[in-house]
Design a protein around this motif. Structure first.
Motif, PDB file in Angstrom:
ATOM      1  N   THR B 123       0.928  -1.083   0.233  1.00 42.23           N
ATOM      2  CA  THR B 123       0.620  -0.081   0.224  1.00 42.23           C
ATOM      3  C   THR B 123       0.719   1.026   0.067  1.00 42.23           C
ATOM      4  O   THR B 123       0.804   2.321  -1.296  1.00 42.23           O
ATOM      5  CB  THR B 123      -1.066  -0.318   1.223  1.00 42.23           C
ATOM      6  N   VAL B 124       2.192   1.217   0.438  1.00 45.40           N
ATOM      7  CA  VAL B 124       2.453   2.585   1.315  1.00 45.40           C
ATOM      8  C   VAL B 124       3.314   2.680  -0.048  1.00 45.40           C
ATOM      9  O   VAL B 124       3.201   3.702  -0.892  1.00 45.40           O
ATOM     10  CB  VAL B 124       3.769   2.048   2.387  1.00 45.40           C
ATOM     11  N   THR B 126       2.313   1.921  -3.521  1.00 41.48           N
ATOM     12  CA  THR B 126       1.409   2.306  -4.057  1.00 41.48           C
ATOM     13  C   THR B 126       1.575   3.385  -4.440  1.00 41.48           C
ATOM     14  O   THR B 126       1.538   3.790  -5.222  1.00 41.48           O
ATOM     15  CB  THR B 126       0.170   1.246  -4.153  1.00 41.48           C
ATOM     16  N   HIS B 127       1.037   4.062  -3.505  1.00 36.03           N
ATOM     17  CA  HIS B 127       0.977   5.509  -3.902  1.00 36.03           C
ATOM     18  C   HIS B 127       2.052   5.986  -3.388  1.00 36.03           C
ATOM     19  O   HIS B 127       2.075   7.694  -4.131  1.00 36.03           O
ATOM     20  CB  HIS B 127      -0.138   6.011  -2.450  1.00 36.03           C
ATOM     21  N   GLU B 128       2.981   6.039  -3.084  1.00 33.38           N
ATOM     22  CA  GLU B 128       3.959   6.392  -3.734  1.00 33.38           C
ATOM     23  C   GLU B 128       4.486   6.696  -4.771  1.00 33.38           C
ATOM     24  O   GLU B 128       5.936   7.852  -4.982  1.00 33.38           O
ATOM     25  CB  GLU B 128       5.210   6.648  -2.374  1.00 33.38           C
ATOM     26  N   VAL B 130       3.560   4.373  -7.741  1.00 32.32           N
ATOM     27  CA  VAL B 130       3.062   4.121  -8.876  1.00 32.32           C
ATOM     28  C   VAL B 130       2.993   5.226  -9.935  1.00 32.32           C
ATOM     29  O   VAL B 130       3.062   4.386 -11.601  1.00 32.32           O
ATOM     30  CB  VAL B 130       1.088   4.134  -8.650  1.00 32.32           C
ATOM     31  N   PRO B 131       3.311   6.434 -10.239  1.00 36.18           N
ATOM     32  CA  PRO B 131       2.657   6.821 -10.830  1.00 36.18           C
ATOM     33  C   PRO B 131       5.072   7.845 -11.870  1.00 36.18           C
ATOM     34  O   PRO B 131       4.811   8.282 -13.040  1.00 36.18           O
ATOM     35  CB  PRO B 131       2.394   8.647 -11.292  1.00 36.18           C
ATOM     36  N   HIS B 132       5.950   7.199 -11.252  1.00 35.42           N
ATOM     37  CA  HIS B 132       6.386   7.619 -11.425  1.00 35.42           C
ATOM     38  C   HIS B 132       8.076   7.538 -11.696  1.00 35.42           C
ATOM     39  O   HIS B 132       9.415   7.442 -11.786  1.00 35.42           O
ATOM     40  CB  HIS B 132       7.224   9.018 -10.793  1.00 35.42           C
ATOM     41  N   LEU B 140       5.055  -4.332  -8.198  1.00 31.56           N
ATOM     42  CA  LEU B 140       3.218  -4.077  -7.849  1.00 31.56           C
ATOM     43  C   LEU B 140       2.405  -4.699  -8.479  1.00 31.56           C
ATOM     44  O   LEU B 140       1.369  -5.611  -8.358  1.00 31.56           O
ATOM     45  CB  LEU B 140       3.394  -2.793  -7.259  1.00 31.56           C
ATOM     46  N   ILE B 141       2.450  -4.412  -9.593  1.00 32.07           N
ATOM     47  CA  ILE B 141       0.962  -4.947 -10.908  1.00 32.07           C
ATOM     48  C   ILE B 141       1.448  -7.259 -10.600  1.00 32.07           C
ATOM     49  O   ILE B 141       0.519  -7.528 -10.492  1.00 32.07           O
ATOM     50  CB  ILE B 141       1.191  -4.574 -12.683  1.00 32.07           C
ATOM     51  N   SER B 144       0.300  -7.638  -7.333  1.00 31.52           N
ATOM     52  CA  SER B 144      -0.966  -8.072  -6.817  1.00 31.52           C
ATOM     53  C   SER B 144      -1.924  -8.935  -7.439  1.00 31.52           C
ATOM     54  O   SER B 144      -1.974  -9.753  -7.304  1.00 31.52           O
ATOM     55  CB  SER B 144      -1.769  -6.802  -6.791  1.00 31.52           C
ATOM     56  N   GLN B 170     -10.250 -10.633  -4.552  1.00 24.61           N
ATOM     57  CA  GLN B 170     -10.089  -9.086  -4.664  1.00 24.61           C
ATOM     58  C   GLN B 170     -10.975  -8.112  -3.148  1.00 24.61           C
ATOM     59  O   GLN B 170     -10.875  -7.799  -2.344  1.00 24.61           O
ATOM     60  CB  GLN B 170     -10.870  -8.512  -5.804  1.00 24.61           C
ATOM     61  N   ARG B 173      -9.324  -8.910   0.162  1.00 23.14           N
ATOM     62  CA  ARG B 173      -7.579  -8.037   0.144  1.00 23.14           C
ATOM     63  C   ARG B 173      -7.997  -6.569   0.283  1.00 23.14           C
ATOM     64  O   ARG B 173      -7.616  -5.991   2.284  1.00 23.14           O
ATOM     65  CB  ARG B 173      -7.204  -8.359  -1.727  1.00 23.14           C
TER      66      ARG B 173
END
Lengths: 213, 213
Positions: B123-124, B126-128, B130-132, B140-141, B144, B170, B173
């Motif tokens: 979770t940590v 993912t949010h830090e 994913v975009p860059h 992570l994909i 998951s 899903q 989780r």
DNA sequence: CTATTAGTAGACTGATCGGTCTAGTTTTGG
DNA sequence: CCAAAACTAGACCGATCAGTCTACTAATAG
């Protein structure tokens, strides 16, 4: 536009008549978007300033405690937004199942819209700030209480007892939030879709419920 | 010790006979704990090195891509752990409801034990990231998919069709993960307790289910 | 008009960031 | 015994960090 709690952030996203929003608001908004994208620690003040087109002096004028003050203000703003939207939703006595489903769909739409580049602010801040940023942690406790309360009010409106309403509020929040994380990790709205369906199915009528205390 | 997916991290937390774990493992473990506490960007390489009692050269020897390589390795390690634990749980044909409840309880125990100072790694990250951070996002994909798959296997073992099993995976989780975030934000295991009860109640028997496609 | 406060502007600072690089040491295998 | 590879060691680098400080301008109010 904060559709049903959506987490979009404050309503001030629009610049209605060419007029620029006040500096303080621009700072909060820039902070929100950037932190939702990449997290608290990864976003520097310089970048926030640039996005808000504000000089450094303004940041420390409006937020003497700096970056963490900005976080606290952002949390408070977003909390107000969410609480308002939830009370509004409770007012319009729409079908609860549809409402829950719609919340999930709205979140999925937001994620897709941003190409998974933004995530839920409270979640991001929780995992980055809880152990070592007391001000932010305190703001998050307050936010959590307020949002869960507003969610519970929604369930109470639909005929649940206060106790069950609170439990369901926690559950709905947890499921939606977790589904956002999974969706972002997998870059697929699958988890959110499933969450919406499930919540609508199991939390919409005051009967089945969980163990009573 | 990775009780039922718990998220604790690799089994290598022990130093069995005074002997020190290899440098690579110590780096991964230090990284995990620190990132779970404060996030990816907030934790510097110097701090990781100090916690692992390793010199800088060793980090870039074992992980030429540096910090992000460390993250990818940590994700892979933890994924293996979780998948292993879930398959083990599927093997011991225990009551599914109890199992789900136990997962929630184990997570709550972990949060309390660490005084809410650590959160779920995926979770940590993912949010830090994913975009860059493409490498981390890709890891992570994969994680998951693997974890959801293992969770689904558990449901299949208990008589659900593959389709429903995946949906329930899903959902379980998402709910557990979201409840961890809420619990950490509010510093209370309330959300996790409720999540365990609810999952046990609604996901343990192959009947009610959601809409089928 | 003037004094005060609110807000803007940005140069500057010491600390720390992730990563590179060279040099040494230990282990391996022939 | 020795060369190659694996690994440890840490000095060093430019970039960037959050925050401070001084100077200036805009608005307010008496």
């Amino acid at each position: 536009m904060s559709w049903l709690d959506g987490n979009t952030s404050n309503g001030t996203d629009d610049a209605p008549a060419g007029r620029q929003a006040p500096t303080r608001d621009r700072l909060i908004r820039a902070f929100m978007h950037l932190v939702q994208q990449r997290g608290y620690a990864a976003v520097g003040t310089a970048e926030i300033l640039k996005a808000a087109t504000a000089p450094r002096g303004s940041l420390y004028h409006h937020f003497p405690t700096g970056k963490s003050g900005l976080a606290v203000a952002a949390i408070a703003d977003l909390t107000d937004d969410i609480v308002y939207a939830l009370h509004h939703a409770a007012g319009s006595k729409r079908n609860l199942g549809k409402l829950l489903n719609q919340m999930a769909a709205a979140r999925a739409g937001w994620l897709r819209q941003t190409n998974w580049s933004e995530g839920p602010l409270f979640t991001v801040l929780t995992h980055e700030a809880v152990p070592h940023e007391p001000d932010i942690a305190a703001a998050l406790i307050a936010a959590s209480e307020a949002v869960t309360g507003a969610f519970a009010d929604l369930f109470v409106t639909h005929g649940f007892t206060p106790d069950i309403a609170r439990r369901h509020a926690q559950l709905a929040r947890a499921t939606l939030d977790g589904a956002m994380t999974l969706s972002r990790a997998a870059r697929s709205s699958e988890a959110l879709t499933e969450a919406g369906t499930f919540l609508a199915l199991h939390l919409s009528k005051p009967d089945s419920s969980g163990t009573r205390s």
